[in-house]
Scaffold this motif. Structure first.
Motif, PDB file in Angstrom:
ATOM      1  N   TYR A   1       0.824  -1.219   0.000  1.00  0.00           N
ATOM      2  CA  TYR A   1       0.000   0.000   0.000  1.00  0.00           C
ATOM      3  C   TYR A   1       0.854   1.263   0.000  1.00  0.00           C
ATOM      4  N   LYS A   2       2.058   1.182   0.538  1.00  0.00           N
ATOM      5  CA  LYS A   2       2.992   2.317   0.437  1.00  0.00           C
ATOM      6  C   LYS A   2       3.358   2.529  -1.031  1.00  0.00           C
ATOM      7  N   ALA A   3       3.611   1.428  -1.751  1.00  0.00           N
ATOM      8  CA  ALA A   3       3.950   1.513  -3.177  1.00  0.00           C
ATOM      9  C   ALA A   3       2.784   2.057  -4.005  1.00  0.00           C
ATOM     10  N   LYS A   4       1.558   1.866  -3.509  1.00  0.00           N
ATOM     11  CA  LYS A   4       0.375   2.398  -4.197  1.00  0.00           C
ATOM     12  C   LYS A   4       0.176   3.891  -3.894  1.00  0.00           C
ATOM     13  N   GLY A   5       1.016   4.441  -2.992  1.00  0.00           N
ATOM     14  CA  GLY A   5       0.946   5.856  -2.674  1.00  0.00           C
ATOM     15  C   GLY A   5       0.120   6.193  -1.446  1.00  0.00           C
ATOM     16  N   LEU A   6      -0.346   5.191  -0.734  1.00  0.00           N
ATOM     17  CA  LEU A   6      -1.146   5.456   0.468  1.00  0.00           C
ATOM     18  C   LEU A   6      -0.224   5.895   1.604  1.00  0.00           C
ATOM     19  N   LYS A   7      -0.603   6.999   2.269  1.00  0.00           N
ATOM     20  CA  LYS A   7       0.137   7.491   3.434  1.00  0.00           C
ATOM     21  C   LYS A   7      -0.863   8.046   4.431  1.00  0.00           C
ATOM     22  N   PRO A   8      -0.719   7.741   5.708  1.00  0.00           N
ATOM     23  CA  PRO A   8       0.169   6.737   6.293  1.00  0.00           C
ATOM     24  C   PRO A   8      -0.344   5.323   5.977  1.00  0.00           C
ATOM     25  N   THR A   9       0.452   4.318   6.338  1.00  0.00           N
ATOM     26  CA  THR A   9       0.091   2.950   5.982  1.00  0.00           C
ATOM     27  C   THR A   9      -0.142   2.051   7.199  1.00  0.00           C
ATOM     28  N   LYS A  10      -0.537   2.644   8.319  1.00  0.00           N
ATOM     29  CA  LYS A  10      -0.941   1.805   9.448  1.00  0.00           C
ATOM     30  C   LYS A  10      -2.132   0.968   8.993  1.00  0.00           C
ATOM     31  N   LEU A  11      -2.333  -0.153   9.621  1.00  0.00           N
ATOM     32  CA  LEU A  11      -3.433  -1.040   9.235  1.00  0.00           C
ATOM     33  C   LEU A  11      -4.767  -0.298   9.283  1.00  0.00           C
ATOM     34  N   SER A  12      -4.968   0.495  10.308  1.00  0.00           N
ATOM     35  CA  SER A  12      -6.238   1.233  10.428  1.00  0.00           C
ATOM     36  C   SER A  12      -6.419   2.226   9.282  1.00  0.00           C
ATOM     37  N   ASP A  13      -5.338   2.855   8.847  1.00  0.00           N
ATOM     38  CA  ASP A  13      -5.420   3.800   7.723  1.00  0.00           C
ATOM     39  C   ASP A  13      -5.737   3.077   6.419  1.00  0.00           C
ATOM     40  N   CYS A  14      -5.053   1.966   6.171  1.00  0.00           N
ATOM     41  CA  CYS A  14      -5.305   1.194   4.953  1.00  0.00           C
ATOM     42  C   CYS A  14      -6.746   0.682   4.926  1.00  0.00           C
ATOM     43  N   CYS A  15      -7.216   0.193   6.067  1.00  0.00           N
ATOM     44  CA  CYS A  15      -8.586  -0.321   6.129  1.00  0.00           C
ATOM     45  C   CYS A  15      -9.614   0.786   5.930  1.00  0.00           C
ATOM     46  N   ARG A  16      -9.370   1.939   6.500  1.00  0.00           N
ATOM     47  CA  ARG A  16     -10.291   3.065   6.304  1.00  0.00           C
ATOM     48  C   ARG A  16     -10.347   3.439   4.819  1.00  0.00           C
ATOM     49  N   GLU A  17      -9.188   3.516   4.188  1.00  0.00           N
ATOM     50  CA  GLU A  17      -9.114   3.883   2.769  1.00  0.00           C
ATOM     51  C   GLU A  17      -9.804   2.848   1.881  1.00  0.00           C
TER      52      GLU A  17
ATOM     53  N   LYS B   1     -12.110   0.695   2.906  1.00  0.00           N
ATOM     54  CA  LYS B   1     -13.454   0.401   3.437  1.00  0.00           C
ATOM     55  C   LYS B   1     -13.572  -1.048   3.951  1.00  0.00           C
ATOM     56  N   ILE B   2     -12.591  -1.428   4.757  1.00  0.00           N
ATOM     57  CA  ILE B   2     -12.552  -2.757   5.376  1.00  0.00           C
ATOM     58  C   ILE B   2     -12.824  -2.597   6.872  1.00  0.00           C
ATOM     59  N   ALA B   3     -13.751  -3.385   7.387  1.00  0.00           N
ATOM     60  CA  ALA B   3     -14.071  -3.352   8.814  1.00  0.00           C
ATOM     61  C   ALA B   3     -12.856  -3.833   9.621  1.00  0.00           C
ATOM     62  N   LEU B   4     -12.632  -3.179  10.759  1.00  0.00           N
ATOM     63  CA  LEU B   4     -11.463  -3.514  11.573  1.00  0.00           C
ATOM     64  C   LEU B   4     -11.728  -3.222  13.039  1.00  0.00           C
ATOM     65  N   ASN B   5     -11.440  -4.209  13.884  1.00  0.00           N
ATOM     66  CA  ASN B   5     -11.368  -4.014  15.332  1.00  0.00           C
ATOM     67  C   ASN B   5      -9.871  -4.071  15.636  1.00  0.00           C
ATOM     68  N   HIS B   6      -9.221  -2.921  15.484  1.00  0.00           N
ATOM     69  CA  HIS B   6      -7.757  -2.859  15.491  1.00  0.00           C
ATOM     70  C   HIS B   6      -7.143  -3.413  16.766  1.00  0.00           C
ATOM     71  N   HIS B   7      -6.060  -4.150  16.600  1.00  0.00           N
ATOM     72  CA  HIS B   7      -5.285  -4.800  17.654  1.00  0.00           C
ATOM     73  C   HIS B   7      -6.030  -5.969  18.292  1.00  0.00           C
ATOM     74  N   GLU B   8      -7.009  -6.497  17.582  1.00  0.00           N
ATOM     75  CA  GLU B   8      -7.581  -7.803  17.913  1.00  0.00           C
ATOM     76  C   GLU B   8      -7.033  -8.719  16.829  1.00  0.00           C
ATOM     77  N   ALA B   9      -6.277  -9.736  17.220  1.00  0.00           N
ATOM     78  CA  ALA B   9      -5.453 -10.496  16.273  1.00  0.00           C
ATOM     79  C   ALA B   9      -6.235 -11.052  15.080  1.00  0.00           C
ATOM     80  N   LEU B  10      -7.404 -11.628  15.300  1.00  0.00           N
ATOM     81  CA  LEU B  10      -8.146 -12.193  14.177  1.00  0.00           C
ATOM     82  C   LEU B  10      -8.676 -11.099  13.253  1.00  0.00           C
ATOM     83  N   SER B  11      -9.152 -10.015  13.818  1.00  0.00           N
ATOM     84  CA  SER B  11      -9.631  -8.897  12.997  1.00  0.00           C
ATOM     85  C   SER B  11      -8.487  -8.323  12.163  1.00  0.00           C
ATOM     86  N   ASP B  12      -7.320  -8.181  12.774  1.00  0.00           N
ATOM     87  CA  ASP B  12      -6.155  -7.659  12.046  1.00  0.00           C
ATOM     88  C   ASP B  12      -5.725  -8.616  10.933  1.00  0.00           C
ATOM     89  N   ALA B  13      -5.716  -9.914  11.212  1.00  0.00           N
ATOM     90  CA  ALA B  13      -5.328 -10.896  10.187  1.00  0.00           C
ATOM     91  C   ALA B  13      -6.354 -10.912   9.048  1.00  0.00           C
TER      92      ALA B  13
END
Length: 160
Positions: free
Chosen positions: A120-136, A138-150
């Motif tokens: 996602y960095k190569a695609k130009g997304l900044k920042p690239t934290k998991l929560s940022d990528c998911c927001r961009e 449109k992926i549901a995320l309960n951040h820092h819950e291992a199964l949700s993150d995986a």
């Protein structure tokens, strides 16, 4: 698109307290696995507790890494592995295996895993934290819950 996505939450340094693993076959999630893991001496850093909300009381009766490893092994062996910030999760796995005398090479994994941060960095997304990528994306995320993150990592990889 056949691969396995993994996410570890850690208690201290590289000692995991939870793992989430999502298995994808031909672009479809076919298996999900999550478990708590008792870290050595059930010790935690207060910072990590603040990040993921897992406490020593949550893992007091959990299996240790070596006891959980057979479930991890059957999901990772000979697979393409994907993680968000792969070097972190790869090191958690390798160092935990080393601590318990388990042979990392026996998993037959690539030296570097697929990394959704780099993708996602190569695609130009900044920042690239998991929560940022998911927001961009449109992926549901309960951040820092291992199964949700995986699961989110798997979905990011499928959308790349």
């Amino acid at each position: 698109m056949t691969f396995t996505a993994i996410d570890f939450e850690t208690a201290t340094a590289f000692h995991p307290c939870s793992v989430g693993i999502v298995t994808v076959e031909n672009g479809v999630i076919v298996d999900e696995y999550v478990t708590l893991i008792k870290p050595p001496n059930n010790q935690y850093n207060p910072f990590t507790i603040a990040v993921h909300g897992i406490y020593p009381r949550d893992t007091a009766n959990a299996k240790n890494f070596a006891q959980v490893f057979p479930e991890i092994q059957k999901r990772l062996k000979n697979r393409i592995v994907v993680a968000h910030n792969e070097s972190f999760d790869r090191n958690v796995l390798a160092k935990s295996m080393q601590l318990y005398g388990l042979d990392y090479a026996s998993l037959n994994l690539a030296p570097r895993w697929e990394c959704t941060v780099k993708i996602y960095k190569a695609k130009g997304l900044k920042p690239t934290k998991l929560s940022d990528c998911c927001r961009e994306m449109k992926i549901a995320l309960n951040h820092h819950e291992a199964l949700s993150d995986a699961r989110a990592c798997a979905q990011l990889y499928l959308l790349r």
